[in-house]
Design a protein around this motif. Structure first.
Motif, short mmCIF file in Angstrom:
data_model
loop_
_atom_site.label_atom_id
_atom_site.label_comp_id
_atom_site.label_asym_id
_atom_site.label_seq_id
_atom_site.Cartn_x
_atom_site.Cartn_y
_atom_site.Cartn_z
N LEU A 262 35.52 20.15 -1.53
CA LEU A 262 34.02 20.00 -0.98
C LEU A 262 33.18 18.97 -1.78
O LEU A 262 33.46 18.58 -2.96
CB LEU A 262 33.40 22.16 -2.16
CG LEU A 262 31.97 22.17 -0.92
CD1 LEU A 262 31.48 21.94 -0.07
CD2 LEU A 262 31.34 22.81 -2.29
N HIS A 274 26.58 22.34 4.06
CA HIS A 274 27.63 23.10 3.29
C HIS A 274 26.79 24.79 3.73
O HIS A 274 25.14 24.75 3.73
CB HIS A 274 27.70 22.92 2.57
CG HIS A 274 28.68 21.91 1.76
ND1 HIS A 274 29.75 21.87 2.60
CD2 HIS A 274 28.13 20.88 0.89
CE1 HIS A 274 30.46 20.74 2.13
NE2 HIS A 274 30.09 20.50 0.89
N ASP A 275 27.31 25.97 4.19
CA ASP A 275 26.39 27.18 4.28
C ASP A 275 26.15 27.63 3.11
O ASP A 275 27.55 26.79 1.64
CB ASP A 275 26.94 27.34 5.20
CG ASP A 275 28.32 28.01 4.90
OD1 ASP A 275 28.62 28.73 3.99
OD2 ASP A 275 28.90 28.08 5.99
N THR A 278 29.96 29.24 1.55
CA THR A 278 30.74 28.14 1.19
C THR A 278 31.05 27.41 -0.07
O THR A 278 31.51 27.56 -1.18
CB THR A 278 30.80 27.07 1.93
OG1 THR A 278 30.97 27.05 3.42
CG2 THR A 278 32.31 25.62 1.53
#
Length: 346
Positions: A262, A274-275, A278
């Protein structure tokens, strides 16, 4: 105002010494001008005069007034944004700047409310940007814009193309807005006025918010406020949406471990992609309510007591379009919050 030393006339040997030192200084400055600077001026005059139908002799005479300034090159190589967050923050989150923001807000409350209604940008962000940029218009820069832009455009290889375009934009702006390009002051990067717009941004995003027929980012606070709001709106500001929220990590999760590939931003802005699912799966925690459809980017800044973690959302990224630095956007966010709290307080 002259001090006592300035009022004492130089006579005899002292005058000769002063003149000799002055001549030496002028010679040293002349000798230090890079040849690329002089050649760049000549080529620029020919190219820009032809492209825009400008009088070549008049343009050459204007650029003859420009001077190479090594202080400009020194300044651009050590920007404030090179410092760690906790030091950068201390430059802008001061009682003096907060009080100045409260005064500016109260003095221009109707304009700020109108800008928010038109563009969706809250007063706290508009005021904080003006506060960070020029202390609410009390410090507009010490460099002649024409000196800064010729110096960087002709003698600063890393970004010469960019600054030559800004010099060209300054000349066109001067023609459009009746600005004296030979005299106007700005930042070491050629940014202008109370909101410190570079010339191309002035031409593209400044607005005539007071309706007097011109866009004046020095004398019209209406134009300044409207232009800052318009700039952010044009770069994607979302009305009423959050900007950034503090975050932490679940127990046993270490930010230095990479968090399963990430991406984590530092000083350099990264677009939020990024949602929230996640981010949760990676171990990020936050208290502020966010819409599940929101996109965010984790940001790690160097706080005075260790790393600070934040989630930057779309509006945070939009602020970095004004100055491409997460430190800048965070300073604007926190200064704006402090000013708003003081305005709303007792």
């Amino acid at each position: 105002m002259l001090n006592s030393a300035d009022r004492i006339p130089a006579r005899g040997p002292r005058l000769a010494l002063v003149l000799a030192l002055s001549a030496l200084g002028q010679s040293a400055v002349a000798d230090s001008v890079p040849e690329d600077y002089l050649a760049g001026k000549r080529a620029f005059v020919a190219e820009v005069a032809e492209r825009h139908g400008l009088d070549r002799q008049a343009l050459a005479a204007l650029l003859d007034q420009a001077r190479y300034d090594p202080a400009v090159v020194a300044a651009i190589t050590r920007p404030y944004e090179g410092q760690p967050w906790h030091r950068y923050r201390a430059l802008f989150l001061t009682e003096e700047r907060i009080r100045g923001g409260v005064d500016y807000w109260k003095a221009h409350a109707p304009l700020l409310a109108r800008a928010e209604a038109v563009y969706g940008v809250p007063p706290s962000i508009i005021v904080a940007i003006i506060g960070v940029e020029t202390r609410y218009g009390t410090f507009l820069g010490r460099y002649r814009a024409i000196d800064a832009l010729t110096t960087l455009g002709f003698a600063y290889a890393p970004r010469a193309d960019f600054f030559r375009r800004e010099l060209e934009a300054l000349l066109l702006l001067a023609r459009e807005e009746s600005i004296d390009a030979s005299a106007v002051l700005g930042s070491y990067a050629g940014a202008l006025g109370k909101p410190q717009f570079i010339p191309s941004s002035y031409r593209a995003y400044a607005v005539d918010f007071d309706g007097d027929g011109r866009r004046d980012l020095w004398g019209s606070d209406a134009d300044v406020i409207g232009s800052v709001a318009n700039y952010l709106a044009r770069h994607g500001w979302r009305r009423g949406a959050p900007i950034a929220v503090p975050a932490s990590l679940a127990e046993g999760v270490a930010v230095d471990g990479g968090l399963a590939d990430l991406s984590i931003a530092g000083k350099v802005p990264v677009e939020p992609t990024h949602d929230l699912a996640t981010l949760r799966a990676a171990g990020f925690l936050w208290q502020a309510p966010l819409e599940e459809a929101a996109r965010a980017v984790p940001i790690r800044l160097e706080g005075g007591r260790g790393p600070e973690l934040w989630l930057g959302l779309d509006n945070f990224y939009t602020i970095t379009r004004y100055n491409r630095s997460n430190l800048y956007a965070m300073a604007v966010l926190q200064l704006g919050a402090a000013i708003e709290s003081a305005v709303d307080g007792p």
